[in-house]
Design a protein around this motif. Structure first.
Motif, PDB file in Angstrom:
ATOM      1  N   THR A  94       0.866  -1.175   0.000  1.00 13.37           N
ATOM      2  CA  THR A  94       0.000   0.000   0.000  1.00 13.37           C
ATOM      3  C   THR A  94       0.901   1.222   0.000  1.00 13.37           C
ATOM      4  OG1 THR A  94      -1.748  -1.133   1.225  1.00 13.37           O
ATOM      5  CG2 THR A  94      -1.767   1.269   1.294  1.00 13.37           C
ATOM      6  N   LEU A  95       0.618   2.151  -0.909  1.00 21.05           N
ATOM      7  CA  LEU A  95       1.367   3.404  -0.962  1.00 21.05           C
ATOM      8  C   LEU A  95       0.669   4.391  -0.039  1.00 21.05           C
ATOM      9  CD1 LEU A  95       1.256   2.518  -4.435  1.00 21.05           C
ATOM     10  CD2 LEU A  95       3.389   3.656  -3.853  1.00 21.05           C
ATOM     11  N   HIS A  96       1.423   5.048   0.822  1.00 21.64           N
ATOM     12  CA  HIS A  96       0.853   5.942   1.829  1.00 21.64           C
ATOM     13  C   HIS A  96       1.061   7.384   1.397  1.00 21.64           C
ATOM     14  CE1 HIS A  96      -0.600   7.045   5.779  1.00 21.64           C
ATOM     15  NE2 HIS A  96       0.456   7.822   5.959  1.00 21.64           N
ATOM     16  N   LEU A  97      -0.033   8.134   1.331  1.00 17.63           N
ATOM     17  CA  LEU A  97      -0.004   9.509   0.851  1.00 17.63           C
ATOM     18  C   LEU A  97      -0.555  10.425   1.937  1.00 17.63           C
ATOM     19  CD1 LEU A  97       0.575  11.172  -1.749  1.00 17.63           C
ATOM     20  CD2 LEU A  97      -1.792  10.752  -2.408  1.00 17.63           C
ATOM     21  N   ILE A  98       0.263  11.346   2.400  1.00 18.21           N
ATOM     22  CA  ILE A  98      -0.154  12.316   3.406  1.00 18.21           C
ATOM     23  C   ILE A  98      -0.641  13.561   2.670  1.00 18.21           C
ATOM     24  CG2 ILE A  98       0.601  13.769   5.329  1.00 18.21           C
ATOM     25  CD1 ILE A  98       2.663  11.526   5.950  1.00 18.21           C
ATOM     26  N   VAL A  99      -1.872  13.970   2.972  1.00 17.42           N
ATOM     27  CA  VAL A  99      -2.515  15.067   2.249  1.00 17.42           C
ATOM     28  C   VAL A  99      -3.189  16.012   3.230  1.00 17.42           C
ATOM     29  CG1 VAL A  99      -2.871  13.661   0.174  1.00 17.42           C
ATOM     30  CG2 VAL A  99      -4.644  13.727   1.945  1.00 17.42           C
ATOM     31  N   ASP A 100      -3.540  17.189   2.746  1.00 17.18           N
ATOM     32  CA  ASP A 100      -4.227  18.170   3.587  1.00 17.18           C
ATOM     33  C   ASP A 100      -5.672  17.775   3.877  1.00 17.18           C
ATOM     34  OD1 ASP A 100      -2.019  19.862   3.838  1.00 17.18           O
ATOM     35  OD2 ASP A 100      -2.552  21.023   2.067  1.00 17.18           O
ATOM     36  N   ASP A 101      -6.321  17.052   2.955  1.00 14.41           N
ATOM     37  CA  ASP A 101      -7.731  16.705   3.115  1.00 14.41           C
ATOM     38  C   ASP A 101      -7.967  15.298   2.569  1.00 14.41           C
ATOM     39  OD1 ASP A 101     -10.508  16.450   3.084  1.00 14.41           O
ATOM     40  OD2 ASP A 101     -10.849  18.495   2.348  1.00 14.41           O
ATOM     41  N   ALA A 102      -7.846  14.293   3.423  1.00  9.83           N
ATOM     42  CA  ALA A 102      -7.994  12.897   3.012  1.00  9.83           C
ATOM     43  C   ALA A 102      -9.371  12.634   2.415  1.00  9.83           C
ATOM     44  CB  ALA A 102      -7.737  11.968   4.199  1.00  9.83           C
ATOM     45  N   ASP A 103     -10.408  13.249   2.960  1.00 12.82           N
ATOM     46  CA  ASP A 103     -11.762  13.048   2.437  1.00 12.82           C
ATOM     47  C   ASP A 103     -11.861  13.529   0.993  1.00 12.82           C
ATOM     48  OD1 ASP A 103     -13.610  12.241   4.904  1.00 12.82           O
ATOM     49  OD2 ASP A 103     -12.189  13.755   5.601  1.00 12.82           O
ATOM     50  N   ALA A 104     -11.321  14.710   0.713  1.00 11.14           N
ATOM     51  CA  ALA A 104     -11.395  15.273  -0.636  1.00 11.14           C
ATOM     52  C   ALA A 104     -10.577  14.439  -1.618  1.00 11.14           C
ATOM     53  CB  ALA A 104     -10.912  16.723  -0.632  1.00 11.14           C
ATOM     54  N   SER A 141      -3.198   4.456   0.720  1.00 12.82           N
ATOM     55  CA  SER A 141      -3.806   5.004   1.923  1.00 12.82           C
ATOM     56  C   SER A 141      -3.639   6.512   1.843  1.00 12.82           C
ATOM     57  CB  SER A 141      -3.162   4.438   3.194  1.00 12.82           C
ATOM     58  OG  SER A 141      -1.778   4.682   3.233  1.00 12.82           O
ATOM     59  N   VAL A 142      -4.668   7.230   2.256  1.00 12.83           N
ATOM     60  CA  VAL A 142      -4.613   8.693   2.290  1.00 12.83           C
ATOM     61  C   VAL A 142      -4.835   9.113   3.733  1.00 12.83           C
ATOM     62  CG1 VAL A 142      -5.263   9.080  -0.116  1.00 12.83           C
ATOM     63  CG2 VAL A 142      -7.051   8.879   1.592  1.00 12.83           C
ATOM     64  N   ALA A 143      -4.005  10.014   4.193  1.00 10.90           N
ATOM     65  CA  ALA A 143      -4.068  10.398   5.602  1.00 10.90           C
ATOM     66  C   ALA A 143      -3.847  11.892   5.767  1.00 10.90           C
ATOM     67  CB  ALA A 143      -3.013   9.640   6.411  1.00 10.90           C
ATOM     68  N   THR A 144      -4.634  12.455   6.660  1.00 10.84           N
ATOM     69  CA  THR A 144      -4.423  13.822   7.116  1.00 10.84           C
ATOM     70  C   THR A 144      -4.077  13.726   8.594  1.00 10.84           C
ATOM     71  OG1 THR A 144      -6.036  14.669   5.531  1.00 10.84           O
ATOM     72  CG2 THR A 144      -5.475  16.095   7.407  1.00 10.84           C
ATOM     73  N   PRO A 145      -2.859  14.123   8.963  1.00 11.35           N
ATOM     74  CA  PRO A 145      -2.483  14.028  10.385  1.00 11.35           C
ATOM     75  C   PRO A 145      -3.416  14.842  11.260  1.00 11.35           C
ATOM     76  CG  PRO A 145      -0.561  14.427   9.007  1.00 11.35           C
ATOM     77  CD  PRO A 145      -1.773  14.617   8.125  1.00 11.35           C
TER      78      PRO A 145
END
Length: 171
Positions: A94-104, A141-145
């Motif tokens: 799984t590639l993990h991507l940290i973003v400002d808005d995981a929902d968007a 995976s998309v994540a917003t801390p």
């Protein structure tokens, strides 16, 4: 980090960085890499750094920038050992991507053709986090801390115990 573990300067990595490529980049094998590139541009805001087609038109090498990181792609060629997740029946990565808005980001990816594997939700470790599967067999995976994330290993372990206890009670 101790001085024994500290790596010497990596001139090759520095040269790659000058071209926009990181010293560690995922290299995805895709069935129809051109469509994958278009999907990643639409769904994840990817920027093409280079796309090299082979004489038959298939992609023999591509490099994208996604969220500031380099991601390489190639068209599936099973005879040369380049099998896509679709050929293999899935991928354990799984590639993990940290973003400002995981929902968007998840919503944009779904609109572009991805499927939800795990809906975006607040997680015990503090992130707003979810998982999507792209149309090419790769999971992201998309994540917003989160601002209220557990700060210490002990706090994280306590949050995990509580989350798993709640899951067990609910099943």
């Amino acid at each position: 980090m101790t001085s024994q573990n500290k790596a010497a300067p990596n001139k090759a990595a520095e040269a790659a960085a000058a071209q926009g490529v990181h010293s560690l980049s995922p290299h995805l094998v895709c069935r129809d890499a051109r469509k994958a590139i278009d999907f990643y541009k639409t769904a994840l805001g990817a920027e093409e750094l280079i796309v090299l087609p082979a004489p038959d038109g298939k992609i023999m090498h591509a490099c994208l920038r996604i969220n500031g990181s380099s991601v390489m792609l190639v068209d599936e060629n099973v005879g040369c050992g380049a099998a896509s997740p679709q050929h293999l029946g899935g991928s354990p990565v799984t590639l993990h991507l940290i973003v400002d808005d995981a929902d968007a980001v998840a919503a944009r990816a779904v609109a572009a053709g991805a499927k939800i594997v795990m809906p975006v939700a607040d997680q015990f470790w503090g992130d707003r986090y979810g998982v999507i599967a792209d149309p090419f067999g790769h999971q992201w995976s998309v994540a917003t801390p989160g601002e209220n994330a557990p700060r210490s290993a002990e706090e994280l372990q306590a949050a995990a115990r509580k989350a798993f206890a709640e899951m067990s009670a609910g099943s």
